[in-house]
Design an enzyme around this catalytic site. Structure first.
Site, short mmCIF file in Angstrom:
data_model
loop_
_atom_site.label_atom_id
_atom_site.label_comp_id
_atom_site.label_asym_id
_atom_site.label_seq_id
_atom_site.Cartn_x
_atom_site.Cartn_y
_atom_site.Cartn_z
N ASP A 91 6.07 4.82 -1.47
CA ASP A 91 7.41 5.42 -1.31
C ASP A 91 8.51 4.79 -2.15
O ASP A 91 9.63 5.32 -2.20
CB ASP A 91 7.80 5.43 0.17
CG ASP A 91 7.77 4.04 0.82
OD1 ASP A 91 7.98 3.04 0.12
OD2 ASP A 91 7.55 3.97 2.06
N GLN B 259 0.85 -1.20 0.00
CA GLN B 259 0.00 0.00 0.00
C GLN B 259 0.88 1.24 0.00
O GLN B 259 0.39 2.36 -0.09
CB GLN B 259 -0.85 0.04 1.28
CG GLN B 259 -1.83 -1.10 1.40
CD GLN B 259 -2.38 -1.17 2.82
OE1 GLN B 259 -3.38 -0.52 3.15
NE2 GLN B 259 -1.76 -1.96 3.67
N CYS C 207 0.08 19.67 -17.79
CA CYS C 207 0.31 18.54 -18.69
C CYS C 207 0.76 19.08 -20.07
O CYS C 207 0.07 19.93 -20.64
CB CYS C 207 -0.98 17.74 -18.84
SG CYS C 207 -0.91 16.47 -20.11
N ASN D 172 3.22 -6.74 13.54
CA ASN D 172 2.83 -5.37 13.90
C ASN D 172 3.04 -5.19 15.41
O ASN D 172 2.71 -6.09 16.18
CB ASN D 172 1.33 -5.17 13.56
CG ASN D 172 0.95 -3.71 13.45
OD1 ASN D 172 1.26 -2.90 14.32
ND2 ASN D 172 0.25 -3.36 12.39
N HIS E 7 -1.64 1.35 -4.28
CA HIS E 7 -2.00 2.76 -4.02
C HIS E 7 -1.15 3.73 -4.83
O HIS E 7 -1.10 4.92 -4.51
CB HIS E 7 -1.89 3.07 -2.52
CG HIS E 7 -2.97 2.43 -1.69
ND1 HIS E 7 -2.98 2.42 -0.32
CD2 HIS E 7 -4.11 1.78 -2.07
CE1 HIS E 7 -4.06 1.79 0.13
NE2 HIS E 7 -4.76 1.38 -0.91
P1 OAD Z 1 -1.36 3.18 9.00
O1 OAD Z 1 -0.66 4.42 9.43
O2 OAD Z 1 -2.83 3.16 9.05
O3 OAD Z 1 -0.85 1.96 9.89
C1 OAD Z 1 0.51 1.72 10.13
C2 OAD Z 1 0.63 0.44 10.94
O4 OAD Z 1 2.01 0.15 11.09
C3 OAD Z 1 0.02 0.52 12.34
O5 OAD Z 1 -0.80 -0.61 12.56
C4 OAD Z 1 1.26 0.48 13.25
O6 OAD Z 1 1.00 -0.21 14.47
C5 OAD Z 1 2.23 -0.30 12.39
N1 OAD Z 1 3.66 -0.04 12.67
C6 OAD Z 1 4.24 1.08 13.16
N2 OAD Z 1 5.56 0.91 13.24
C7 OAD Z 1 5.83 -0.34 12.81
C8 OAD Z 1 7.02 -1.11 12.65
N3 OAD Z 1 8.22 -0.61 12.96
N4 OAD Z 1 6.91 -2.38 12.17
C9 OAD Z 1 5.70 -2.90 11.86
N5 OAD Z 1 4.56 -2.22 11.98
C10 OAD Z 1 4.61 -0.96 12.44
O7 OAD Z 1 -0.80 2.82 7.55
P2 OAD Z 1 -1.43 1.84 6.45
O8 OAD Z 1 -2.07 0.67 7.09
O9 OAD Z 1 -0.38 1.62 5.45
O10 OAD Z 1 -3.82 5.17 1.66
O11 OAD Z 1 -2.54 2.77 5.85
C11 OAD Z 1 -3.29 2.30 4.78
C12 OAD Z 1 -3.61 3.42 3.83
O12 OAD Z 1 -4.22 4.51 4.52
C13 OAD Z 1 -2.39 4.06 3.18
O13 OAD Z 1 -1.92 3.33 2.07
C14 OAD Z 1 -2.93 5.39 2.76
C15 OAD Z 1 -3.68 5.76 4.02
O14 OAD Z 1 -4.71 6.65 3.86
C16 OAD Z 1 -3.86 6.01 0.66
O15 OAD Z 1 -3.16 7.01 0.61
C17 OAD Z 1 -4.82 5.61 -0.41
#
Ligand code: OAD
Length: 245
Positions: A104, A101, A147, A213, A119
């Protein structure tokens, strides 16, 4: 960390392995996550003001500049041991599919060759009007730039709220989730759909689902195994254990 023997066995015997990553995988590279209570991007910024088509139309300059700031941040970040372990898994695990997702590009910079980006990618730019990728434009000082084909506004090639996911990568992500024996769900809060349905899809098709996580998520109670801690520590250890002769 010691890993349960049945978990290691499931990975060693897997015909196909799929992994889904979220912002947590890049946290140890210094890239802020979205939902961390203090440092998460959505704790400081409102998604509806920055990450929707309506927000862009209302204030294209603000949105472009916010993404420009994130682009710089990502460019200055370096892949961490979690990214490197996942790149190594592509070489060591048969039928390995990496779904992310994250926008970067750190997986690719760590050496992952095949990455399904559901994404988008922040380093790419597309035309808001035509929805096609644009690689070159005239730097006239306008923000955002225009563009070169149609004069429409340029925007980052990422998925915003209210937008559909790109069809081909999303279909590939669902197919890999349905077809795998082991599914690793790493560093995602598992609340944003349709990405959050990928591990559920894997569970429905009898895969072993392993969550990595440091926090509890809506997936935690349903996962086959939960490895509680930072991905940059757990993944390298897991890889060593699984590939130990
Ligand atoms: P979130 O910010 O929602 O969640 C990040 C997760 O990573 C949390 O559950 C943390 O507990 C966990 N975390 C933090 N540090 C960590 C580490 N060192 N190792 C493992 N886990 C760790 O991010 P996403 O789930 O990626 O979408 O969010 C999903 C989507 O929401 C993103 O792709 C973005 C956002 O809105 C779009 O932009 C479309």
């Amino acid at each position: 960390m010691t890993f349960p023997e049945p978990l290691l066995r499931a990975l060693r015997n897997a015909r196909k392995v799929a992994a889904l990553t979220g912002a947590g995988v890049s946290a140890e590279s210094g890239v802020p996550t979205f939902r961390n209570a203090q440092t998460g991007l959505w704790a400081q910024f409102k998604p509806e003001e920055l990450a929707t088509p309506g927000a862009f139309l209302k204030n294209p300059r603000l949105v472009w500049e916010w993404y420009e700031w994130r682009r710089q941040l990502v460019q200055n970040a370096k892949p961490n041991p979690a990214h490197f372990a996942l790149a190594e898994m592509e070489n060591k695990f048969p039928g390995f599919t990496l779904i992310t997702q994250n926008v970067d590009g750190l997986h690719q910079r760590a050496g992952s060759r095949k990455v399904i980006e559901i994404h988008g990618n922040i380093t790419r730019t597309k035309c808001f009007q035509e929805d096609t990728v644009v690689t070159q434009w005239n730097e006239t000082g306008e923000v955002p730039p225009k563009c070169p084909r149609c004069g429409g506004l340029l925007r980052p090639d990422v998925v915003w709220f209210e937008e559909a996911l790109p069809e081909i990568p999303t279909e590939a992500a669902f197919a890999a989730s349905r077809d795998c024996d082991v599914f690793l769900c790493i560093g995602t809060s598992a609340v944003v759909y349709p990405a959050a349905s990928l591990p559920l899809e894997a569970l429905q098709h009898q895969a072993t689902v392993i969550e990595i996580n440091p926090e509890v998520t809506p997936l935690t109670s349903r996962a086959s195994y939960v490895l509680n801690g930072p991905a940059g520590e757990i993944l390298p250890g897991l890889l060593t254990e699984v590939t130990r002769a």
